[in-house]
Design a protein around this motif. Structure first.
Motif, PDB file in Angstrom:
ATOM      1  N   THR A  36      18.137  67.235 -20.181  1.00  0.00           N
ATOM      2  CA  THR A  36      17.472  67.346 -18.875  1.00  0.00           C
ATOM      3  C   THR A  36      17.899  66.156 -18.022  1.00  0.00           C
ATOM      4  O   THR A  36      18.877  65.471 -18.359  1.00  0.00           O
ATOM      5  CB  THR A  36      15.927  67.426 -19.031  1.00  0.00           C
ATOM      6  OG1 THR A  36      15.343  67.664 -17.746  1.00  0.00           O
ATOM      7  CG2 THR A  36      15.314  66.158 -19.605  1.00  0.00           C
ATOM      8  N   HIS A  37      17.199  65.943 -16.909  1.00  0.00           N
ATOM      9  CA  HIS A  37      17.570  64.863 -15.989  1.00  0.00           C
ATOM     10  C   HIS A  37      16.327  64.061 -15.626  1.00  0.00           C
ATOM     11  O   HIS A  37      15.245  64.628 -15.462  1.00  0.00           O
ATOM     12  CB  HIS A  37      18.179  65.461 -14.718  1.00  0.00           C
ATOM     13  CG  HIS A  37      19.006  64.490 -13.953  1.00  0.00           C
ATOM     14  ND1 HIS A  37      20.364  64.381 -14.100  1.00  0.00           N
ATOM     15  CD2 HIS A  37      18.655  63.544 -13.049  1.00  0.00           C
ATOM     16  CE1 HIS A  37      20.824  63.418 -13.317  1.00  0.00           C
ATOM     17  NE2 HIS A  37      19.802  62.894 -12.667  1.00  0.00           N
ATOM     18  N   GLU A  63      14.658  63.141 -13.225  1.00  0.00           N
ATOM     19  CA  GLU A  63      14.195  63.325 -11.843  1.00  0.00           C
ATOM     20  C   GLU A  63      12.797  63.931 -11.958  1.00  0.00           C
ATOM     21  O   GLU A  63      12.637  65.045 -12.449  1.00  0.00           O
ATOM     22  CB  GLU A  63      15.152  64.279 -11.096  1.00  0.00           C
ATOM     23  CG  GLU A  63      14.655  64.703  -9.732  1.00  0.00           C
ATOM     24  CD  GLU A  63      14.267  63.509  -8.863  1.00  0.00           C
ATOM     25  OE1 GLU A  63      15.170  62.762  -8.477  1.00  0.00           O
ATOM     26  OE2 GLU A  63      13.052  63.321  -8.608  1.00  0.00           O
ATOM     27  N   THR A  79      12.481  67.169  -5.172  1.00  0.00           N
ATOM     28  CA  THR A  79      13.837  66.599  -5.261  1.00  0.00           C
ATOM     29  C   THR A  79      14.611  67.302  -6.374  1.00  0.00           C
ATOM     30  O   THR A  79      15.796  67.608  -6.223  1.00  0.00           O
ATOM     31  CB  THR A  79      13.766  65.080  -5.554  1.00  0.00           C
ATOM     32  OG1 THR A  79      12.772  64.522  -4.699  1.00  0.00           O
ATOM     33  CG2 THR A  79      15.082  64.401  -5.312  1.00  0.00           C
ATOM     34  N   LEU A  80      13.918  67.565  -7.468  1.00  0.00           N
ATOM     35  CA  LEU A  80      14.576  68.258  -8.587  1.00  0.00           C
ATOM     36  C   LEU A  80      15.151  69.606  -8.114  1.00  0.00           C
ATOM     37  O   LEU A  80      16.292  69.944  -8.425  1.00  0.00           O
ATOM     38  CB  LEU A  80      13.557  68.485  -9.721  1.00  0.00           C
ATOM     39  CG  LEU A  80      14.048  69.246 -10.943  1.00  0.00           C
ATOM     40  CD1 LEU A  80      15.143  68.469 -11.670  1.00  0.00           C
ATOM     41  CD2 LEU A  80      12.896  69.530 -11.911  1.00  0.00           C
ATOM     42  N   SER A  81      14.369  70.335  -7.326  1.00  0.00           N
ATOM     43  CA  SER A  81      14.804  71.682  -6.918  1.00  0.00           C
ATOM     44  C   SER A  81      16.047  71.649  -6.032  1.00  0.00           C
ATOM     45  O   SER A  81      16.771  72.639  -5.947  1.00  0.00           O
ATOM     46  CB  SER A  81      13.658  72.419  -6.216  1.00  0.00           C
ATOM     47  OG  SER A  81      13.459  71.855  -4.942  1.00  0.00           O
ATOM     48  N   ASN A 134      18.718  70.405  -6.604  1.00  0.00           N
ATOM     49  CA  ASN A 134      19.937  70.456  -7.426  1.00  0.00           C
ATOM     50  C   ASN A 134      20.332  71.882  -7.797  1.00  0.00           C
ATOM     51  O   ASN A 134      21.238  72.084  -8.604  1.00  0.00           O
ATOM     52  CB  ASN A 134      19.731  69.629  -8.697  1.00  0.00           C
ATOM     53  CG  ASN A 134      19.636  68.154  -8.370  1.00  0.00           C
ATOM     54  OD1 ASN A 134      20.632  67.535  -8.024  1.00  0.00           O
ATOM     55  ND2 ASN A 134      18.426  67.603  -8.419  1.00  0.00           N
ATOM     56  N   PHE A 178       8.561  74.394 -11.288  1.00  0.00           N
ATOM     57  CA  PHE A 178       8.715  72.984 -11.666  1.00  0.00           C
ATOM     58  C   PHE A 178       7.387  72.225 -11.561  1.00  0.00           C
ATOM     59  O   PHE A 178       7.177  71.229 -12.252  1.00  0.00           O
ATOM     60  CB  PHE A 178       9.789  72.291 -10.812  1.00  0.00           C
ATOM     61  CG  PHE A 178      11.203  72.660 -11.192  1.00  0.00           C
ATOM     62  CD1 PHE A 178      11.526  72.963 -12.513  1.00  0.00           C
ATOM     63  CD2 PHE A 178      12.225  72.699 -10.248  1.00  0.00           C
ATOM     64  CE1 PHE A 178      12.826  73.301 -12.876  1.00  0.00           C
ATOM     65  CE2 PHE A 178      13.523  73.030 -10.597  1.00  0.00           C
ATOM     66  CZ  PHE A 178      13.826  73.339 -11.908  1.00  0.00           C
ATOM     67  N   MET A 221       8.222  70.753 -15.989  1.00  0.00           N
ATOM     68  CA  MET A 221       9.548  70.252 -15.584  1.00  0.00           C
ATOM     69  C   MET A 221      10.058  69.151 -16.493  1.00  0.00           C
ATOM     70  O   MET A 221       9.672  69.081 -17.663  1.00  0.00           O
ATOM     71  CB  MET A 221       9.575  69.906 -14.114  1.00  0.00           C
ATOM     72  CG  MET A 221       8.707  68.798 -13.663  1.00  0.00           C
ATOM     73  SD  MET A 221       9.395  68.354 -12.043  1.00  0.00           S
ATOM     74  CE  MET A 221       9.357  66.615 -12.164  1.00  0.00           C
ATOM     75  N   THR A 222      10.937  68.333 -15.951  1.00  0.00           N
ATOM     76  CA  THR A 222      11.689  67.373 -16.762  1.00  0.00           C
ATOM     77  C   THR A 222      10.801  66.498 -17.655  1.00  0.00           C
ATOM     78  O   THR A 222      11.054  66.378 -18.846  1.00  0.00           O
ATOM     79  CB  THR A 222      12.515  66.467 -15.832  1.00  0.00           C
ATOM     80  OG1 THR A 222      11.629  65.989 -14.820  1.00  0.00           O
ATOM     81  CG2 THR A 222      13.627  67.229 -15.162  1.00  0.00           C
ATOM     82  N   PHE A 256      20.429  69.831 -15.374  1.00  0.00           N
ATOM     83  CA  PHE A 256      19.571  70.693 -14.559  1.00  0.00           C
ATOM     84  C   PHE A 256      19.622  72.150 -15.016  1.00  0.00           C
ATOM     85  O   PHE A 256      18.648  72.892 -14.883  1.00  0.00           O
ATOM     86  CB  PHE A 256      19.968  70.602 -13.083  1.00  0.00           C
ATOM     87  CG  PHE A 256      19.925  69.194 -12.545  1.00  0.00           C
ATOM     88  CD1 PHE A 256      18.719  68.577 -12.272  1.00  0.00           C
ATOM     89  CD2 PHE A 256      21.095  68.480 -12.334  1.00  0.00           C
ATOM     90  CE1 PHE A 256      18.675  67.276 -11.790  1.00  0.00           C
ATOM     91  CE2 PHE A 256      21.059  67.181 -11.849  1.00  0.00           C
ATOM     92  CZ  PHE A 256      19.851  66.576 -11.581  1.00  0.00           C
ATOM     93  N   GLN A 260      17.313  72.550 -17.796  1.00  0.00           N
ATOM     94  CA  GLN A 260      15.924  72.454 -17.337  1.00  0.00           C
ATOM     95  C   GLN A 260      15.432  73.804 -16.797  1.00  0.00           C
ATOM     96  O   GLN A 260      14.275  74.179 -17.009  1.00  0.00           O
ATOM     97  CB  GLN A 260      15.770  71.347 -16.289  1.00  0.00           C
ATOM     98  CG  GLN A 260      14.325  71.067 -15.929  1.00  0.00           C
ATOM     99  CD  GLN A 260      13.448  70.727 -17.140  1.00  0.00           C
ATOM    100  OE1 GLN A 260      13.779  69.851 -17.936  1.00  0.00           O
ATOM    101  NE2 GLN A 260      12.332  71.436 -17.307  1.00  0.00           N
TER     102      GLN A 260
END
Ligand SMILES: Cc1cc2nc3c(=O)[nH]c(=O)nc-3n(C[C@H](O)[C@H](O)[C@H](O)COP(=O)(O)OP(=O)(O)OC[C@H]3O[C@@H](n4cnc5c(N)ncnc54)[C@H](O)[C@@H]3O)c2cc1C
Length: 421
Positions: A57-58, A60, A65-67, A69, A81, A85-86, A401, A404
């Motif tokens: 995963t990342h 973030e 902000t994650l979305s 990507n 998310f 999420m992450t 991502f 994720q």
């Protein structure tokens, strides 16, 4: 033919299918879960992911902000998310004894640097939770039943599976997309994403291995069917890597994902400008070079006088413009300064095809997102059908991502089913 009966059948023993199966069994042990995998092994993409290290995963942790990507799925994944999420994936793995580390660029890997750690964790969870995993069983046919107990019959070579609920987690499988179409779902045409650019050009020949921060901007003529709007989005900046074949690195991979469909339409042949000093424009580089002419008239043009451009690239640009590198700065002409500034900030390169980025690649396309309920990942056409992972028209830039999206969709689907079945 052997018949297996199950509450929930999952087609695909990859990242999304496996994660859905183990979470569902964990939430509700009364539900009988069967994973059907066509290959000899489950989780085979997890095995090779991230160069064998699995970028799981990342780091973030803001859903919005994650979305950003996700070139496909940005809007739709925002709600999911907020649910899982992450950080949740981080916790999920650590609770099961998998230690993780965050690298400088935000990518998350197991501390072991081995994808096998993730596979071992998932497999031992499946064993512990009594998830039925059947390999070597590719599903060739999906039949809707009108029986009261079972809604689906799945047929593969020598096997029949009857299920009350079906989760399709087959990744980017053209064959499965064709089957999904027969269930009334629309498939957005799949095209490659996450690739590097092939460029044959004297300016970057023999410079493989050089990495620097740059900005790139694609341009093409109107008659190639690319709208102004599309063109606007085809810009990227960040770390760029010169390779034996052309260009790679996050800057290029990001661009390849956002432009996946446009580049496909252009047969992966187009032109782009590169700015090797992205914090500058032609005018500011011109004054930088003019200052050098004034301040150090007696030094040679080479080695590189400006921070940001590696020596070998600077030499190559001088050669390309037929400017003698052993000339003193005092002797450089106005027109040469103009040419150099333009070359540094907006040199034109011709992209002639793509190559696969070995660490990660995905397909853009899949089940149309309009036909999915993003609270549960349920089909809007059949209430006992769910889609998770890459089978959907969701994909992301490189960096953990893509997994994720698989974890999030699988987890939410499992959570819903654990309460609904
Ligand atoms: C080389 C490579 C490296 C990658 N590295 C990363 C990374 O480090 N980080 C990251 O975030 N993403 C990475 N990705 C992307 C990531 O692997 C995918 O996004 C992710 O695997 C999608 O999960 P999935 O379960 O939807 O599909 P998959 O993992 O592809 O699983 C689908 C499964 O379904 C099975 N299947 C298909 N059709 C049938 C059928 N008819 N019957 C039964 N089974 C069937 C397939 O055999 C497969 O096992 C990488 C991809 C590649 C190719």
């Amino acid at each position: 033919m052997k018949t297996t009966e199950t509450d929930v059948a999952i087609i695909g023993g990859g990242a999304a299918g496996f994660f859905a199966g183990i979470n569902l069994a964990n939430f509700n042990s009364a539900i009988k879960v069967t994973i059907l995998e066509k290959g000899k092994q489950v989780l085979s993409k997890v095995k090779i992911s991230g160069g064998g290290r699995c970028n799981v995963t990342h780091a973030e942790f803001d859903p919005k902000t994650l979305s950003t990507n996700y070139p496909r799925g940005q809007k739709e994944m925002l709600g999911p998310f907020h649910q899982f999420m992450t950080g949740d994936m981080f916790a999920w793995l650590e609770e099961r004894g998998v230690e993780l580390k965050i690298e400088e660029d935000g990518r998350v890997f197991p501390v072991s640097d081995s994808s096998q750690t993730i596979i071992d964790c998932f497999k031992s969870e499946a064993d512990r939770l009594d998830v039925n995993v059947i390999t070597n069983t590719g599903i060739d046919e999906i039949i809707r039943l009108n029986e009261s107990e079972f809604s689906w019959e799945l047929l593969g070579k020598g096997s029949r599976v009857k299920a009350k609920t079906l989760i399709i987690a087959s990744g980017s499988s053209p064959k499965m997309w064709r089957l999904v179409q027969t269930l009334g779902h629309k498939i957005i045409e799949p095209v490659p994403s996450l690739f590097t650019f092939n460029i044959k050009d004297d300016r970057i020949k023999d410079l493989a291995g050089i990495s620097l921060n740059a900005a790139v901007e694609v341009f093409t003529t109107k008659d190639r069917g690319v709208s102004k709007q599309q063109m606007k989005s085809l810009q990227s900046s960040g770390p760029l890597l010169i390779t034996h074949w052309g260009l790679s690195g996050p800057c290029i991979l990001k661009l390849s994902a956002w432009g996946a469909r446009t580049f496909y339409g252009l047969n992966h042949q187009f032109q782009m400008r590169i700015n090797w000093l992205p914090q500058h424009n032609v005018e500011s580089v011109k004054s930088l070079l003019e200052d050098l002419k004034d301040s150090q008239p007696k030094t040679f043009l080479y080695p590189n006088p400006t921070e940001g451009i590696p020596k070998r690239l600077w030499q190559s640009l001088l050669n390309y413009l037929s400017i003698d590198r052993e000339m003193n700065w005092s002797n450089i002409s106005k027109s040469q300064i103009q040419l150099l500034s333009e070359e540094i900030c907006s040199g034109v390169f011709h992209v002639n095809g793509k190559s696969t980025f070995k660490d990660e690649f995905v397909t853009a396309g899949g089940v149309d997102l309009k036909e999915i309920d993003f609270k549960t990942f349920q089909s809007k056409r059949h209430n006992d059908l769910f889609f998770v992972g890459e089978v959907l028209n969701i994909d992301a830039v490189t960096g953990g991502f893509n997994f994720q999206a698989a974890w999030t969709s699988a987890y939410l689907c499992a959570k819903h089913l654990s309460e609904a079945v």
